[in-house]
Design an enzyme around this catalytic site. Sequence first.
Site, short mmCIF file in Angstrom:
data_model
loop_
_atom_site.label_atom_id
_atom_site.label_comp_id
_atom_site.label_asym_id
_atom_site.label_seq_id
_atom_site.Cartn_x
_atom_site.Cartn_y
_atom_site.Cartn_z
N GLU A 183 -0.63 -13.61 -14.75
CA GLU A 183 0.38 -14.60 -14.36
C GLU A 183 -0.15 -15.73 -13.48
OE1 GLU A 183 3.90 -12.79 -12.73
OE2 GLU A 183 4.25 -11.55 -14.49
N GLU A 376 3.88 -6.32 -19.20
CA GLU A 376 4.82 -5.89 -18.15
C GLU A 376 6.24 -6.13 -18.61
OE1 GLU A 376 4.40 -7.63 -14.23
OE2 GLU A 376 2.22 -7.40 -14.30
C1 FCB Z 1 5.22 -9.62 -11.93
C2 FCB Z 1 3.92 -9.14 -11.32
C3 FCB Z 1 3.89 -7.67 -10.99
C4 FCB Z 1 5.21 -7.19 -10.43
C5 FCB Z 1 6.36 -7.65 -11.29
C6 FCB Z 1 7.70 -7.17 -10.83
O1 FCB Z 1 5.37 -10.97 -11.70
O2 FCB Z 1 2.86 -9.41 -12.21
O3 FCB Z 1 2.82 -7.44 -10.12
O4 FCB Z 1 5.34 -7.57 -9.14
O5 FCB Z 1 6.37 -9.03 -11.39
#
Ligand code: FCB
Length: 470
Positions: A183, A376
């Site tokens: 990110e 994620e």
């Molecule tokens: C993302 C991050 C991860 C976590 C989630 C909830 O932006 O990559 O580390 O904090 O959010």
Amino acid sequence: MTATVTSESAESGSAAQASGRKFPQGFIWGAATASYQIEGAVHEDGRGPSIWDTFSSTPGKVFAGHTGEVACDHYHRYRDDVALMADLGLASYRFSVAWPRIQPDGTGPVNTRGLDFYDRLTDELLGHGIDPVVTLYHWDLPQALQSRGGWTVRETAGAFAEYAQIVHARLGDRVRTWTTLNEPWCSAYLGYASGRHAPGITEPASAFKAVHHLLLGHGLAARALRAAGAQSLGITLNPASVLPMDPANAADLEAARIVDGLNNRIFLDPLIKGHYPADMIEHMKRFTDLDFIADGDQALIQAPIDVLGVNFYQPTYVSAKPGEPASEENPGTEGVAFRAPVGPVTDMDWQIEPAGLTRLLERLHRDYGVPMLITENGAAYPDGPGADGQVHDTNRIEYLDGHLRACHDAISNGVDLRGYFVWSLMDNFEWAEGYARRFGIVHVDYRTQARLPKDSARWYSEVIRRNGLE
Ligand code: FCB
């Protein structure tokens, strides 16, 4: 005739129900974490300080003064944690390497004790039949590099490529899948524009320099790893699923263009197409001259990737609103209103809308045509053990189920999605929110460090076993 058609469709309908929503054979089921969020042991075995140590120990930056000093103590408990992953049936585990464990000063001498930890972790995973997916940078920049300018300076991009090669030289014989950055949107805009994240700087011009040097660092590292024989390479973004409130309104469409540019195209166009979008070049020029983009940089950034990591949590709705000040984390968005969540939200106040994920995956597939992994996806809820000692997190199960259906829809519509990693394996240090937000499918009692699989962990385990949803 009508009767025949009806009975046929009824039959195929019930057949589909009986087989449930199966995922393609070989679909990768995993869970994700990140070094600073779980490891603790920040002073151990020669680790140097990171920007998150500095930031979290600065009063007022993180909820209740929480830090990652102990976190989930995973540095010492990784064997038990891997055993837990194996019990759940995870095929893959995405973790990140802490750069300051490997090069405590950011550049120069290598701390072999830091490498030893990830070596042991990798072997432990493989010994349990779990495939490691390594993220090289999940936000814990060595403080020494920040003191020399962090991501606003070119040196950091080169240092990142060097560090990537050091890690690959040690783990590359066993790790097949490599992610350079996690990110970069957050690193650049939250780190340097809103200051919500480390290093806590609030200068839009610096944020755009950071965007460029992060991308350059990715390109240099990806090329170096490829040359060293890495099999599968990628980068993880948090692309936004941006929609104008009124798609028939030209001003709302214009608002969506800017937000899409800042969140998506400013990263994806150089990565995949080899150049910044023209409108974002103009946008950046409002804040800074672009001397930091050297000739040849954009070609370097366009290093071929095998897979794009996508992190998704919630959709983004925007509209035009004259007089609205710019959002601090989206420099230059004066006159753009970000709609507050509508309908159900998670404990982060993030809107739950799985269809946003399908839409996003289809768009990325159409415009960029790369194979993807959900690196994620997950939800925070304020859960804990109930009277029976168990965590009945039905809300999280619903969230995950909805988003997996959204993935399945995208796959059915032709999207090349290869796997899914739930965020997160266990409750952990949620950046500026500290330990107040629980994203885990495994509960962590921070007083005792006891791990307790929540109902969602058992549910996910079943999904993996069936390779699909009921
Ligand atoms: C993302 C991050 C991860 C976590 C989630 C909830 O932006 O990559 O580390 O904090 O959010």
